[in-house]
Scaffold this active site. Structure first.
Site, PDB file in Angstrom:
ATOM      1  CD  GLU A   1      13.717   3.943   7.927  1.00 16.53           C
ATOM      2  OE1 GLU A   1      13.456   5.126   8.658  1.00 16.53           O
ATOM      3  OE2 GLU A   1      14.556   3.545   9.099  1.00 16.53           O
TER       4      GLU A   1
ATOM      5  CD  GLU B   1      10.556  13.692  10.873  1.00 10.35           C
ATOM      6  OE1 GLU B   1       9.718  13.010  10.496  1.00 10.35           O
ATOM      7  OE2 GLU B   1      12.019  12.728  10.365  1.00 10.35           O
TER       8      GLU B   1
ATOM      9  CE  LYS C   1      -1.442   2.846   3.089  1.00  6.96           C
ATOM     10  NZ  LYS C   1      -1.547   3.789   2.237  1.00  6.96           N
TER      11      LYS C   1
ATOM     12  CB  CYS D   1      13.335   9.558   7.652  1.00  8.26           C
ATOM     13  SG  CYS D   1      14.154   8.163   6.701  1.00  8.26           S
TER      14      CYS D   1
HETATM   15  P1  NAD Z   1       2.187   9.190   7.201  1.00  9.95           P
HETATM   16  O1  NAD Z   1       3.437   7.830   8.187  1.00  9.95           O
HETATM   17  O2  NAD Z   1       0.630   9.313   7.666  1.00  9.95           O
HETATM   18  O3  NAD Z   1       1.838   8.466   5.928  1.00  9.95           O
HETATM   19  C1  NAD Z   1       2.926   7.161   5.665  1.00  9.95           C
HETATM   20  C2  NAD Z   1       2.076   5.851   5.159  1.00  9.95           C
HETATM   21  O4  NAD Z   1       0.970   5.528   5.636  1.00  9.95           O
HETATM   22  C3  NAD Z   1       1.088   6.425   3.763  1.00  9.95           C
HETATM   23  O5  NAD Z   1       0.870   4.947   3.384  1.00  9.95           O
HETATM   24  C4  NAD Z   1      -0.262   6.598   4.958  1.00  9.95           C
HETATM   25  O6  NAD Z   1      -1.698   6.328   3.659  1.00  9.95           O
HETATM   26  C5  NAD Z   1      -0.159   5.197   5.637  1.00  9.95           C
HETATM   27  N1  NAD Z   1      -0.440   5.377   7.295  1.00  9.95           N
HETATM   28  C6  NAD Z   1      -1.198   6.665   7.655  1.00  9.95           C
HETATM   29  N2  NAD Z   1      -1.676   6.156   8.976  1.00  9.95           N
HETATM   30  C7  NAD Z   1      -1.778   4.846   9.087  1.00  9.95           C
HETATM   31  C8  NAD Z   1      -2.385   4.041   9.786  1.00  9.95           C
HETATM   32  N3  NAD Z   1      -2.662   4.604  11.393  1.00  9.95           N
HETATM   33  N4  NAD Z   1      -2.433   2.759   9.533  1.00  9.95           N
HETATM   34  C9  NAD Z   1      -1.499   2.190   8.489  1.00  9.95           C
HETATM   35  N5  NAD Z   1      -1.252   2.662   7.673  1.00  9.95           N
HETATM   36  C10 NAD Z   1      -1.336   4.369   7.638  1.00  9.95           C
HETATM   37  O7  NAD Z   1       2.936  10.012   6.553  1.00  9.95           O
HETATM   38  P2  NAD Z   1       2.819  11.355   5.923  1.00  9.95           P
HETATM   39  O8  NAD Z   1       1.236  12.048   6.405  1.00  9.95           O
HETATM   40  O9  NAD Z   1       3.159  11.181   4.773  1.00  9.95           O
HETATM   41  O10 NAD Z   1       3.687  12.387   6.104  1.00  9.95           O
HETATM   42  C11 NAD Z   1       3.601  13.188   7.855  1.00  9.95           C
HETATM   43  C12 NAD Z   1       4.939  12.419   8.498  1.00  9.95           C
HETATM   44  O11 NAD Z   1       5.686  11.649   8.508  1.00  9.95           O
HETATM   45  C13 NAD Z   1       6.149  13.906   8.156  1.00  9.95           C
HETATM   46  O12 NAD Z   1       5.975  15.371   8.415  1.00  9.95           O
HETATM   47  C14 NAD Z   1       7.035  13.621   8.076  1.00  9.95           C
HETATM   48  O13 NAD Z   1       7.730  13.927   9.061  1.00  9.95           O
HETATM   49  C15 NAD Z   1       7.324  11.729   8.375  1.00  9.95           C
HETATM   50  N6  NAD Z   1       7.175  10.991   6.812  1.00  9.95           N
HETATM   51  C16 NAD Z   1       8.364  10.230   8.108  1.00  9.95           C
HETATM   52  C17 NAD Z   1       9.208   9.373   6.940  1.00  9.95           C
HETATM   53  C18 NAD Z   1      10.277   8.655   6.985  1.00  9.95           C
HETATM   54  O14 NAD Z   1      11.237   8.457   6.036  1.00  9.95           O
HETATM   55  N7  NAD Z   1      11.032   8.174   8.175  1.00  9.95           N
HETATM   56  C19 NAD Z   1       8.883   9.580   5.452  1.00  9.95           C
HETATM   57  C20 NAD Z   1       7.621  10.138   4.910  1.00  9.95           C
HETATM   58  C21 NAD Z   1       6.576  10.899   5.928  1.00  9.95           C
END
Ligand code: NAD
Length: 481
Positions: A249, A382, A174, A282
Site C-alpha cells: 500500500e 508525492e 513493526k 496517501c
Molecule cells: P517509509 O516507507 O520509509 O517507512 C514506512 C515504514 O517502512 C516504516 O515502518 C519504516 O521503518 C519501514 N521501512 C523503510 N524502509 C524499509 C525497507 N527497506 N524494508 C522494510 N521496511 C522499511 O516512509 P517514511 O520515511 O516514513 O516516509 C517517506 C515517504 O513515504 C513520505 O514522504 C510519503 O511520500 C511516503 N509515505 C506514504 C504513506 C502511505 O500511506 N502511502 C505513508 C507514509 C509515508
C-alpha cells in the site's frame, strides 16, 4: 521522557536482545518525548520464532473463536481510545482533538467493519453444484510481517493486524520508528483482550534493520507493507528470494477533477481534504484539475481556504492542522515548494518557511500553487505536506488524460452534477478508488491502489482474504462435511 524500550514478544513485554536506543521526537516542539529501542537480528528472530510456534494452534482453531477475540479487542480499544489519541498526537503531531476523533477513530471503524465482513468469508465452501466433491478451503497464509508508517498509525495497524487475526495468521508488527508509541498502546490492548501468546508480536526497529530482516526472513510467509514506493520496491526485491507473498500500500498523487457544473462547495471541500492531517495522507487530492470557465474563481476560493486553515501545536485543542512529522519531512516539503517556484508555478498562498509566530516545531504554511502543469515536479511527486497544485483543463477528455498521467493510481476524485459524466470518469480513471462529490466510501469498501500505488486491497472481505490461501480439494468425503 517516557522509557519505551521493551518489545512485545510471546505474550509479554521483554527487554531487547540486540537493541539500539532511539529518541522519538514530538513534532510540535522538536523535543524528545520517548526513548525506544531499535531491535536487531536477535529480536527479529525471537519475534518470528514466537509467531511460528503459535501458528498451528491458532490457524486450526474454530474461526468463531477468532471473531470473539476481535470483538474483545474492539471493546478494549474503545475503552482506551483517549490514551490512543494522546499517543498518536504526541508521536506524529495530529492535533489532539483530531487525533482522538479521526486518528484513533479509524481503528474503531476498521475493527467494526472487519467484524461485519467476517460473516461473508467462507472458510470452506463447495466449488459449485456440478462438483459435489470439490471444496474450496481458505486457510491462513501463515506468519506475517506487518510494516506500517507514521501518518495514520492506527488506520494502518488495524487494517493489517485485525484481518490477519481473523484469517488465523500469526504476526510480527513493526511500526514506524518515528511513531511507535500508538503501536505500543495497541500491543497492550491486544494483551488485555487475551490474544494468545505468540499470535501477535511487536518489535520496534527501522527499515534497514528489523524491516529488512522481516522481509527477507525465511520463516515469514507474507509481508504486508504500507509506506513509500521506495521502501515498497526494496521490500519486494528482498522478499523475492524467499518467494513470500507481498502486499503493498504505497503513495498517491490523486487528481480532483472539478467540472464547471460542480456543486458550490467542491473547491473548499477539495482544498480542505488536501490540507487534512497536514497533507500527510496517501489518498490526498493534491492535484486539483479545474475546468477553465471556473478556474479563476476556484483559485480564489482555494487561496481563501488555505488562508483560513490555522496551524498550531498538536497539544492545543481546536480544529487547526498540526506540524508535519519530522525534520526530514519538513525539509523535503520546503524543498519541493522551492522547486515549484523555480519551475514557474504561480505561488498564490503560503510558501516557504514557517507560519508567523511558529518558530519551533515542524510547521508548514498551507500552500497553493496555481497555473501548474502536469509535467512539473510538484504535480508528479508525492509531497506529503499541505501543498495543493491547481491545473486548468478545457475538455473532459483532457481532464481524464491529465488525471491518469501519473505513476500513481490510488484515489481520484470527481465533482460534477452530471451523473453520466461522473460515471464515465469512474470507469476511465486508473486508480483503486474513485470518490465523487464528497461521498465517502461505504463500510467494508476495499482500499488500495494500482500502478506505483501498490498491489492488493485492505478493508472488508478483501482485506481478510488477503491473509488467506485458497486450497482446492477434490474427492472430499461427505461423511464429515
Ligand atoms: P517509509 O516507507 O520509509 O517507512 C514506512 C515504514 O517502512 C516504516 O515502518 C519504516 O521503518 C519501514 N521501512 C523503510 N524502509 C524499509 C525497507 N527497506 N524494508 C522494510 N521496511 C522499511 O516512509 P517514511 O520515511 O516514513 O516516509 C517517506 C515517504 O513515504 C513520505 O514522504 C510519503 O511520500 C511516503 N509515505 C506514504 C504513506 C502511505 O500511506 N502511502 C505513508 C507514509 C509515508
Amino acid at each position: 521522557m517516557q522509557d519505551k524500550r521493551s518489545f512485545y514478544i510471546n505474550g509479554a513485554w521483554v527487554a531487547p536482545l540486540d537493541g539500539t536506543d532511539f529518541e522519538v521526537i514530538d513534532p510540535s516542539t522538536e523535543e524528545p518525548c520517548a526513548v525506544i529501542s531499535l531491535g536487531g537480528r536477535a529480536d527479529t528472530d525471537a519475534a518470528v520464532a514466537a509467531a511460528k510456534a503459535a501458528l498451528h494452534d491458532f490457524m486450526y482453531a474454530d474461526p468463531a473463536e477468532r471473531l470473539a477475540l476481535v470483538k474483545r479487542i474492539l471493546e478494549v480499544y474503545n475503552a482506551r481510545s483517549e490514551e490512543m489519541g494522546a499517543a498518536i498526537s504526541m508521536e506524529m503531531g495530529a492535533p489532539i482533538d483530531m487525533a482522538k476523533a479521526s486518528q484513533a477513530g479509524t481503528g474503531t471503524w476498521h475493527i467494526q467493519n472487519f467484524i461485519r465482513a467476517f460473516d461473508e468469508v467462507e472458510f470452506i465452501a463447495p466449488l459449485s453444484e456440478k462438483s459435489p466433491n470439490d471444496r474450496i478451503i481458505k486457510e491462513a497464509v501463515g506468519v506475517c510481517a506487518l510494516i506500517t508508517p507514521w501518518n495514520w498509525p492506527m488506520n494502518q495497524v488495524t487494517l493489517k493486524v485485525i484481518p490477519a487475526l481473523l484469517a488465523g495468521c500469526t504476526m510480527v508488527l513493526k511500526p514506524s520508528e518515528i511513531a511507535p508509541l500508538s503501536s505500543m498502546v495497541f500491543a497492550d490492548i491486544l494483551h488485555e483482550a487475551g490474544v494468545p501468546a505468540g499470535v501477535f508480536n511487536m518489535v520496534n526497529g527501522d527499515g534497514v534493520g528489523v524491516g529488512t530482516q522481516l522481509s527477507g526472513h525465511e520463516d515469514v510467509d507474507m509481508v504486508s507493507f504500507t509506506g513509500s514506493t521506495r521502501a515498497g520496491t526494496a521490500i519486494s526485491k528482498n522478499a523475492a528470494s524467499t518467494l513470500k507473498k507481498v502486499h503493498l500500500e504505497l503513495g498517491g498523487k490523486g487528481a480532483n477533477i472539478i467540472y464547471a457544473d460542480a456543486d458550490e462547495k467542491a473547491v473548499v471541500r477539495g482544498a480542505r481534504h488536501c490540507f487534512n492531517n497536514t497533507g500527510q495522507s496517501c489518498n490526498a487530492p493534491t492535484r486539483m484539475l479545474v475546468e477553465r470557465s471556473i478556474y479563476d474563481k476556484a483559485v480564489e476560493t482555494a487561496v481563501a481556504t488555505a488562508e483560513k486553515t490555522k496551524v498550531g501545536s498538536a497539544h492545543e485543542a481546536g480544529n487547526h492542522i498540526g506540524p508535519v512529522v519530522s525534520q526530514a519531512q519538513f525539509d523535503k516539503i520546503q524543498g519541493l515548494i522551492q522547486v515549484g517556484i523555480d519551475e514557474g508555478a504561480k505561488l498564490v498562498a503560503g510558501g516557504p518557511g514557517r507560519p508567523d509566530g511558529l518558530n519551533r516545531g515542524y510547521y508548514v504554511r498551507p500552500t497553493v500553487f496555481a497555473d501548474v502543469n502536469n509535467e512539473m515536479t510538484i504535480a508528479r511527486e508525492e509531497i506529503f505536506g499541505p501543498v495543493l497544485s491547481i491545473i486548468p483543463f478545457d475538455t473532459e477528455e483532457e481532464a481524464l488524460r491529465i488525471a491518469n498521467d501519473t505513476p500513481y493510481g490510488l484515489t481520484n476524485y470527481v465533482q460534477s452534477q452530471d451523473g453520466a459524466k461522473l460515471n464515465r470518469a469512474a470507469r476511465m480513471l486508473r486508480s483503486g478508488m474513485v470518490e465523487m462529490n464528497g461521498t465517502s466510501r461505504g463500510r467494508g469498501s476495499p482500499f488500495g491502489g494500482m500502478k506505483a500505488s501498490g498491489q492488493g486491497r485492505e478493508g472488508g472481505v478483501w482485506g481478510i482474504e488477503d491473509f488467506l490461501e485458497v486450497k482446492a480439494v477434490s474427492g472430499w468425503s461427505n461423511d464429515n462435511d
